[in-house]
Design a protein around this motif. Structure first.
Motif, PDB file in Angstrom:
ATOM      1  N   ASN A   8       0.637  -1.231  -0.028  1.00  0.00           N
ATOM      2  CA  ASN A   8      -0.054  -0.023  -0.121  1.00  0.00           C
ATOM      3  C   ASN A   8       0.777   1.197  -0.084  1.00  0.00           C
ATOM      4  N   ARG A   9       2.117   1.127  -0.352  1.00  0.00           N
ATOM      5  CA  ARG A   9       2.981   2.074  -0.617  1.00  0.00           C
ATOM      6  C   ARG A   9       3.506   2.992   0.521  1.00  0.00           C
ATOM      7  N   LEU A  10       3.194   2.364   1.552  1.00  0.00           N
ATOM      8  CA  LEU A  10       3.741   3.002   2.700  1.00  0.00           C
ATOM      9  C   LEU A  10       5.413   3.060   2.705  1.00  0.00           C
ATOM     10  N   GLU A  11       5.915   2.183   1.980  1.00  0.00           N
ATOM     11  CA  GLU A  11       7.446   2.098   1.614  1.00  0.00           C
ATOM     12  C   GLU A  11       7.416   2.232   0.184  1.00  0.00           C
ATOM     13  N   LYS A  12       8.323   2.993  -0.420  1.00  0.00           N
ATOM     14  CA  LYS A  12       8.310   3.301  -1.948  1.00  0.00           C
ATOM     15  C   LYS A  12       9.348   2.606  -2.318  1.00  0.00           C
ATOM     16  N   ILE A  13       8.853   1.627  -3.561  1.00  0.00           N
ATOM     17  CA  ILE A  13      10.031   0.778  -3.983  1.00  0.00           C
ATOM     18  C   ILE A  13      10.922   1.366  -4.875  1.00  0.00           C
ATOM     19  N   ASP A  14      12.194   0.990  -5.079  1.00  0.00           N
ATOM     20  CA  ASP A  14      13.060   1.615  -5.847  1.00  0.00           C
ATOM     21  C   ASP A  14      12.930   1.045  -7.275  1.00  0.00           C
ATOM     22  N   LYS A  15      12.672  -0.213  -7.505  1.00  0.00           N
ATOM     23  CA  LYS A  15      12.642  -0.924  -8.755  1.00  0.00           C
ATOM     24  C   LYS A  15      11.495  -1.947  -9.024  1.00  0.00           C
ATOM     25  N   THR A  51      -6.975   6.361  -3.424  1.00  0.00           N
ATOM     26  CA  THR A  51      -8.375   5.590  -3.742  1.00  0.00           C
ATOM     27  C   THR A  51      -7.924   4.013  -3.720  1.00  0.00           C
ATOM     28  N   VAL A  52      -6.537   3.796  -3.865  1.00  0.00           N
ATOM     29  CA  VAL A  52      -6.309   2.300  -4.132  1.00  0.00           C
ATOM     30  C   VAL A  52      -6.356   2.017  -2.625  1.00  0.00           C
ATOM     31  N   ARG A  53      -5.890   2.922  -1.530  1.00  0.00           N
ATOM     32  CA  ARG A  53      -5.683   2.614  -0.287  1.00  0.00           C
ATOM     33  C   ARG A  53      -6.927   2.234   0.344  1.00  0.00           C
ATOM     34  N   GLN A  54      -8.148   2.918  -0.141  1.00  0.00           N
ATOM     35  CA  GLN A  54      -9.388   2.620   0.363  1.00  0.00           C
ATOM     36  C   GLN A  54      -9.868   0.971   0.321  1.00  0.00           C
ATOM     37  N   GLU A  55      -9.193   0.565  -0.623  1.00  0.00           N
ATOM     38  CA  GLU A  55      -9.359  -0.837  -0.989  1.00  0.00           C
ATOM     39  C   GLU A  55      -8.471  -1.973  -0.063  1.00  0.00           C
ATOM     40  N   ALA A  58     -14.143  -1.056   8.122  1.00  0.00           N
ATOM     41  CA  ALA A  58     -15.086   0.164   7.857  1.00  0.00           C
ATOM     42  C   ALA A  58     -15.297   0.348   6.782  1.00  0.00           C
ATOM     43  N   MET A  59     -14.075   0.545   5.834  1.00  0.00           N
ATOM     44  CA  MET A  59     -13.935   1.046   4.577  1.00  0.00           C
ATOM     45  C   MET A  59     -14.220  -0.112   3.526  1.00  0.00           C
ATOM     46  N   ASN A  60     -14.604  -1.252   4.165  1.00  0.00           N
ATOM     47  CA  ASN A  60     -15.151  -2.294   3.192  1.00  0.00           C
ATOM     48  C   ASN A  60     -14.077  -2.521   2.426  1.00  0.00           C
ATOM     49  N   PRO A  61     -12.764  -2.935   2.678  1.00  0.00           N
ATOM     50  CA  PRO A  61     -11.718  -2.985   1.840  1.00  0.00           C
ATOM     51  C   PRO A  61     -11.898  -4.514   0.860  1.00  0.00           C
ATOM     52  N   LYS A  62     -11.180  -4.656  -0.063  1.00  0.00           N
ATOM     53  CA  LYS A  62     -11.244  -5.842  -0.760  1.00  0.00           C
ATOM     54  C   LYS A  62     -10.195  -6.661  -0.119  1.00  0.00           C
ATOM     55  N   ILE A  63      -9.039  -6.004   0.393  1.00  0.00           N
ATOM     56  CA  ILE A  63      -7.762  -6.900   0.948  1.00  0.00           C
ATOM     57  C   ILE A  63      -7.539  -6.266   2.293  1.00  0.00           C
ATOM     58  N   MET A  64      -6.935  -7.228   2.931  1.00  0.00           N
ATOM     59  CA  MET A  64      -6.614  -6.727   4.531  1.00  0.00           C
ATOM     60  C   MET A  64      -5.133  -7.268   4.547  1.00  0.00           C
ATOM     61  N   LEU A  65      -4.139  -6.239   4.890  1.00  0.00           N
ATOM     62  CA  LEU A  65      -2.720  -6.510   5.188  1.00  0.00           C
ATOM     63  C   LEU A  65      -2.673  -6.582   6.619  1.00  0.00           C
ATOM     64  N   PHE A  66      -1.915  -7.497   6.994  1.00  0.00           N
ATOM     65  CA  PHE A  66      -1.812  -7.600   8.591  1.00  0.00           C
ATOM     66  C   PHE A  66      -0.090  -7.444   8.938  1.00  0.00           C
ATOM     67  N   ALA A  94      -1.410   5.239   9.773  1.00  0.00           N
ATOM     68  CA  ALA A  94      -2.715   4.700   9.938  1.00  0.00           C
ATOM     69  C   ALA A  94      -3.591   5.471   9.138  1.00  0.00           C
ATOM     70  N   ALA A  95      -3.597   6.746   9.166  1.00  0.00           N
ATOM     71  CA  ALA A  95      -4.640   7.556   8.443  1.00  0.00           C
ATOM     72  C   ALA A  95      -4.262   7.421   7.033  1.00  0.00           C
ATOM     73  N   ARG A  96      -3.100   7.399   6.722  1.00  0.00           N
ATOM     74  CA  ARG A  96      -2.661   7.404   5.074  1.00  0.00           C
ATOM     75  C   ARG A  96      -3.106   5.967   4.577  1.00  0.00           C
ATOM     76  N   SER A  97      -2.783   5.172   5.384  1.00  0.00           N
ATOM     77  CA  SER A  97      -3.541   3.560   5.051  1.00  0.00           C
ATOM     78  C   SER A  97      -5.155   3.434   4.736  1.00  0.00           C
ATOM     79  N   LEU A  98      -5.758   4.275   5.549  1.00  0.00           N
ATOM     80  CA  LEU A  98      -7.230   4.401   5.395  1.00  0.00           C
ATOM     81  C   LEU A  98      -7.654   5.111   4.041  1.00  0.00           C
ATOM     82  N   GLY A  99      -6.668   6.073   3.371  1.00  0.00           N
ATOM     83  CA  GLY A  99      -6.993   6.707   2.155  1.00  0.00           C
ATOM     84  C   GLY A  99      -6.967   8.098   2.417  1.00  0.00           C
TER      85      GLY A  99
END
Lengths: 245, 262
Positions: A53-60, A79-83, A157-165, B164-169
Motif C-alpha cells: 500500500n505504498r507506505l514504503e516506496k520501492i526503488d525498482k 483511492t487504492v488504499r481505500q481498498e 469499516a472502509m469495506n476493503p477488498k484486501i486486508m494487510l496484517f 494509519a491515517a494514510r492507510s485508510l485513504g
C-alpha cells in the motif's frame, strides 16, 4: 480460488542505504487467497507488506493492486488504499477519538457516508470483533487485544477488498493473542483476501492457503502449509522451523 | 501490554511557569505572586491615593492597547507559526528552505531591532497606523518562534498515526488536520501558552514605536508628574497580575485537552 491475481508484485527492489531490503521479489496473490509471509526479523517481510500500500516506496519493479499500478507516478494512491485495509503491530488507533469515532472517521470523510449509516456499520463491526460495549470509550482505556480488534474493525469499516496484517499480535500479551487471531480466522472464513506477516505458526497452518518464506530480502520458498511443515526444502527454512516450532 | 505513552514536554522559553492543574495546594508560587501583586496594588492605592490611585486611573487605556497588540499578534501568529512549522517539516525542499531561512533570520535578530526595522521598512512603502505596524512586526517575529513550537509538536506525534491515517485513504492534508494536529495540540499548548505570555510581556517593547500601551502610558504620566518610581511600580504590578492570570488560563485549557487519556 480464482486465477486472476488481485495483487501482482513484479521484480521489486527496495534499498535502505547499503542494505537491500527487497531483492527481486515477485509474488502474485489471487482474490480470496490467504497468504502468510514468514521469515526471520530483517528478512524484508514487513517491507514487502508495506510496499503493497505504498507506505514504503520501492526503488525498482512494479506493484499492481486491483488493476492499478501503484508504482506509477500518476496513480492516485489514496483511492487504492481505500481498498486495502492495514493492521499494524502497534495498533495506531487515533487516541483523540472514541472507538466509534475511529471507525466512522474514514467512511464519513472519504465515502461521504451519512453519520447514521457509518455508525450503524461501525456498531455492526464492533459486534463482529466482540467489543460493542466499548463503542464510546477512548482507546487508552482498552487492553492491547481490544485495541487491535478495534483496529481491525476500523480497517474493515472502509469495506476493503484486501486486508494487510503487519505482525498484528507481536505487541500483545500472550493471553490476548487468541482473541485477535479468532477475529482474523473468522475474517478469513468469510473469504477476505488476506496477506499476513506473523510468527503465529498455528494460525498460519490453519488459515493460510499459501505460505511464503523470506530471508535477506528474497522469497526463498513458497508452498501450502502442508508442504511447508512436513517437507521443507530449503535448508534455511528447515533451520527456521526448527527454531520456531 | 498497552502501547507506551510518550510523555513529551517541550522546554519552556521566557514565558511563565505554567501552574500544574494536578497541584491541589492552595499555597503555590502562583497564588503567592498573585496575592502579593493584588494586595500591593490595593495597599498602595488606599495608603497613598496620590499618586498611586491617579496612576491606576490613568493606565487602563494603556492596558487596552496592550491587549489589542497582544491579541491581534496572537491571532496572526498562529497561522504564521502553523505554516512555518509545517514548512519546516515539508519534504518539498524549496518550502522547507523558505521556512527554515525565515526562522533562522528572525531568531538571530533581537526583537527590539526587528521592531525598529520592520516599522521603518513598512514606512518606506505604505503609511500604516503605528498600531498596525507594531502588530505586524510582533507577528513576524513571534511567528518564527511559534513555528518552532508547532514543528516540535507535530514531530512529537507518533509516526504510526500518520501511517494509519494514510492507510485508510486520507490524503496528506486530511491526515494533518484530522489526525496529527488534534494530537499535537496537547504537546503544543503549554509552550504556545508560554509564547503568548512572552508576547504579552514583549508588547511593552512597542512603546518605543509611539504606541500608547501600558508601559508608554506609565512613562507619559511619569514625564509630566516626575513620579517615575511610583509609575513603574504600578506598571510592573499590573503586568504581573495580567501574566499570572493568563498563565492560569493556559493551564486550565491544558487540562481540558487531556480528556482522552486515562
Amino acid at each position: 480460488m480464482t486465477t486472476n491475481p488481485i495483487i501482482q508484485v513484479e521484480n521489486v527492489y527496495k534499498f535502505f542505504g547499503q542494505l537491500t531490503a527487497l531483492n527481486d521479489v515477485s509474488l502474485n496473490i489471487s482474490s480470496g487467497e490467504k497468504v502468510v509471509i514468514l521469515g526471520p526479523s530483517g528478512s524484508g517481510k514487513s517491507t514487502l507488506l508495506r510496499s503493497i500500500n505504498r507506505l514504503e516506496k520501492i526503488d525498482k519493479g512494479h506493484i499492481i493492486v486491483d488493476g492499478q499500478n501503484i508504482t506509477a507516478p500518476e496513480c492516485n494512491i489514496n483511492t487504492v488504499r481505500q481498498e486495502l485495509g492495514m493492521v499494524f503491530q502497534s495498533f495506531n488507533l487515533f487516541p483523540h477519538k472514541t472507538v466509534l469515532g475511529n471507525l466512522v472517521m474514514a467512511p464519513m470523510r472519504l465515502k461521504k457516508m451519512p453519520k447514521e449509516e457509518a455508525e450503524a456499520i461501525a456498531l455492526e463491526l464492533l459486534k463482529k470483533v466482540g467489543i460493542s460495549d466499548k463503542a464510546h470509550v477512548y482507546p487508552a482505556k482498552l487492553s492491547g487485544g481490544q485495541q487491535q480488534r478495534v483496529a481491525i474493525a476500523r480497517a474493515l469499516a472502509m469495506n476493503p477488498k484486501i486486508m494487510l496484517f503487519d505482525e498484528p499480535t507481536s505487541a500483545l500479551d500472550p493471553e490476548m493473542i487468541g482473541e485477535v487471531l479468532d477475529v482474523m480466522t473468522s475474517l478469513a472464513k468469510e473469504g477476505m483476501t488476506m496477506v499476513c506477516v506473523t510468527h503465529e505458526m498455528g494460525f498460519a497452518r490453519e488459515v493460510a492457503d499459501r505460505l511464503v518464506f523470506m530471508d535477506h530480502g528474497e522469497i526463498i520458498e513458497e508452498g501450502t502449509p502442508e508442504e511447508f511443515f512436513t517437507n521443507p526444502k530449503h535448508p534455511r527454512l528447515k533451520q527456521f522451523l526448527e527454531q520456531i516450532l | 501490554m498497552s502501547v507506551e505513552k510518550k510523555e513529551v514536554r517541550i522546554a519552556v522559553t521566557d514565558g511563565m511557569l505554567i501552574p500544574s492543574g494536578k497541584d491541589k495546594n492552595v499555597i503555590t508560587a502562583w497564588s503567592i505572586s498573585l496575592i502579593f501583586a493584588i494586595c500591593s496594588i490595593i495597599y498602595l492605592c488606599v495608603k497613598n491615593p496620590d499618586p498611586y490611585l491617579d496612576i491606576l486611573k490613568f493606565l487602563p487605556d494603556g492596558i487596552l492597547v496592550t491587549f489589542q497588540v497582544t491579541i491581534s499578534a496572537i491571532l496572526l501568529t498562529i497561522p504564521i507559526g502553523l505554516a512555518t512549522g509545517m514548512g519546516r517539516l515539508s519534504e518539498n525542499r524549496i518550502i522547507n528552505l523558505v521556512a527554515s531561512t525565515y526562522v533562522e533570520i528572525i531568531r538571530g535578530i533581537p526583537l527590539l531591532v526587528q521592531l525598529f526595522f520592520i516599522y521603518y521598512a513598512i514606512g518606506e512603502f505604505v503609511q500604516l497606523p503605528d498600531l498596525t505596524a507594531a502588530i505586524i512586526a510582533m507577528s513576524v517575529c513571534y511567528g518564527a518562534y511559534m513555528g518552532e513550537v508547532f514543528r516540535a509538536g507535530i514531530d512529537a506525534v507518533d509516526s504510526g498515526q500518520a501511517e494509519a491515517a494514510r492507510s485508510l485513504g486520507f490524503n496528506k492534508t486530511e491526515t494533518m488536520f484530522m489526525v496529527i494536529l488534534p494530537q499535537a495540540w496537547r504537546t503544543i499548548l503549554p509552550p504556545v501558552g508560554n509564547e503568548f505570555i512572552a508576547l504579552l510581556k514583549d508588547s511593552s517593547l512597542v512603546s518605543i514605536l509611539a504606541v500608547s500601551e501600558l508601559l508608554r502610558r506609565g512613562r507619559e504620566y511619569a514625564s509630566v508628574t516626575f513620579n517615575y518610581f511610583e509609575c513603574y511600580l504600578m506598571v510592573a504590578l499590573i503586568y504581573l497580575v495580567i501574566t499570572l492570570l493568563l498563565s492560569k488560563a493556559v493551564s486550565i485549557m491544558e487540562n481540558k485537552l487531556n480528556y482522552y487519556d486515562d
